[in-house]
Design an enzyme around this catalytic site. Sequence first.
Site, short mmCIF file in Angstrom:
data_model
loop_
_atom_site.label_atom_id
_atom_site.label_comp_id
_atom_site.label_asym_id
_atom_site.label_seq_id
_atom_site.Cartn_x
_atom_site.Cartn_y
_atom_site.Cartn_z
N LYS A 175 0.86 -1.19 0.00
CA LYS A 175 0.00 0.00 0.00
C LYS A 175 0.89 1.24 0.00
O LYS A 175 1.45 1.61 1.03
CB LYS A 175 -0.91 0.05 1.23
CG LYS A 175 -2.00 1.12 1.04
CD LYS A 175 -2.55 1.66 2.33
CE LYS A 175 -1.84 2.87 2.85
NZ LYS A 175 -1.86 4.06 1.98
N GLU A 250 10.05 1.90 10.47
CA GLU A 250 11.07 2.95 10.31
C GLU A 250 10.32 4.27 10.46
O GLU A 250 9.48 4.61 9.64
CB GLU A 250 11.74 2.80 8.94
CG GLU A 250 13.06 3.51 8.87
CD GLU A 250 12.90 4.92 8.39
OE1 GLU A 250 12.79 5.82 9.26
OE2 GLU A 250 12.87 5.14 7.17
N CYS A 284 13.34 11.17 6.61
CA CYS A 284 13.41 10.64 7.98
C CYS A 284 14.74 10.97 8.63
O CYS A 284 14.82 11.12 9.85
CB CYS A 284 13.19 9.13 7.95
SG CYS A 284 14.25 8.29 6.77
N GLU A 385 9.43 16.07 15.55
CA GLU A 385 9.76 16.01 14.12
C GLU A 385 8.88 16.97 13.33
O GLU A 385 7.65 16.86 13.36
CB GLU A 385 9.58 14.58 13.60
CG GLU A 385 10.06 14.43 12.17
CD GLU A 385 9.92 13.02 11.62
OE1 GLU A 385 8.83 12.42 11.76
OE2 GLU A 385 10.90 12.51 11.04
#
Length: 492
Positions: A175, A250, A284, A385
Amino acid sequence: MQKHQMLIDGEWVAAQKGEYFESFNPFTGEPWALIPRAGAADVELAVAAARNAFKNPAWRGISASARGALLRRLGDLVARDAEKLGILETRDNGKLISEMGAQTRYMPQWYYYFGGLADKMEGRVIPIDKAGCFNFTLEEPLGVVAAITPWNSPLMLATWKLAPALAAGNTVVWKPSEHSSVSALEFGKLFAEAGFPPGVVNILTGFGNEVGTPLIAHNDVAKVAFTGGDRTGQAVYEQAARGIKKVTLELGGKSANIVFGDANLDNAVKGVVSGIFAATGQTCIAGSRALVERSVHDEFVRRLVDFARTAKMGDPLDPGTQVGPITTKPQYAKVLEYIQIAKDEGAKCALGGTAASRPECGSGWFVEPTIFTGVDPKMRIAQEEVFGPVLSVIPFDGEEQAVAIANDTQYGLAAGLWTENMGRAIRMSQTLEAGTVWINTYRATSYMSPFGGYKRSGIGRESGLSAMREYLQEKSVWIDTSGNVPNPFVMR
Ligand code: TXE
């Protein structure tokens, strides 16, 4: 507007309900593609196809070497189509063609490397301590893998999952992010061309709650491989736990790029800029905190601001552009909100700090490269973040304090170190809580080297030999060689 179909059991199909959603070009802010909006019924079909393909001798029965050959052929096709795939990525996620093209050109290496590993995952003969017994191990695939991927490096992050999963003999339901489905669907055409049997890779497009949730919950899914935000990752992990499924996660970070007074400052400036502005901060591994030794703080900030100020913004399809738009409207709003939070917290804005209204940015979702100084390590801007072109500069005194500040977040994906003192670099590489440490470089990754997070940045490793083990399970096989079954009431 282009209308797309998704891939189930080797067929290109619409969603069962016949619904579509729009995918936006972040540079124009306009929709440019219609994508099938899959739901639970499509999940059933795709998982059944993957389950059947897993049992089918056309896949299960071929040798590991033959699987490797399929992967290498796929790598060749990716190399052939790299430019086309890179352009589609840029249209869909607004990231620079210089970056997306470099990724799609590098991607074949994962298929070559893991294709090569396919027939090298050997079991072991254990020198077992029981007389009259022989014991060996088998390395076996898990079954159906659900791969759920984000929009920031769509095909590369999918490749990190697909290549080892397939090399190990699993089948996949993938997906892609609802913000970057087009390149995934184009990529999906290559599996049949490479010779993979139908159903080995299935692609379901749609939203997290409509496709991701039933996919993870499905009884026939053995493993979930996820890249995305840490909150979504937590939900994925909780749901996978209900089915005792294997996971790799992750989940991004708040990585520190640490500059010492003895560093080559010109290189360090480039390294810090590459860490935060090169991918518009939408990576990331963004080095979103620059920790700078106080002795060179002011000089470093001056050089950093001067360099970052020259970054060329504009059309991400122009190879000369250095900072592109933010991929989605909600993400754009989130980045601007964090800029406001930093200002409210008392951080000093040394560069940017606004949406970009330069003419070359058109109607796209652009944010000026932003540098905050005077950031306290406890501020939200130093802890959370942002996933945008926003850098927090934090001064420090000495190695011990640098490590303490660097480790003082819930994340642990990566860290950069800029110093000419190799003893210190090696010491710190051992004390930094991060899955990757770069010394006098930043943002280097390879198909050969394990990648993953400490702490809240994730579970498991992608790339390298370690990744292969994430998609295999070890079986222990016992054989009696004595021909004499001993007392059945005593455990052997
Ligand atoms: O990611 P999500 P979003 C971070 C970054 C960003 C934030 C949100 O900070 O601002 O995450 O971004 C699918 N069950 N990263 O919302 O939600 C979703 O459809 C199953 C860091 O875009 O994590 C998509 O395919 N799946 C990151 C994928 O998860 C679900 C990269 C990722 O989406 C789901 C991207 C659910 N309940 C964002 N909900 C990195 N590590 O690089 C969503 N999804």
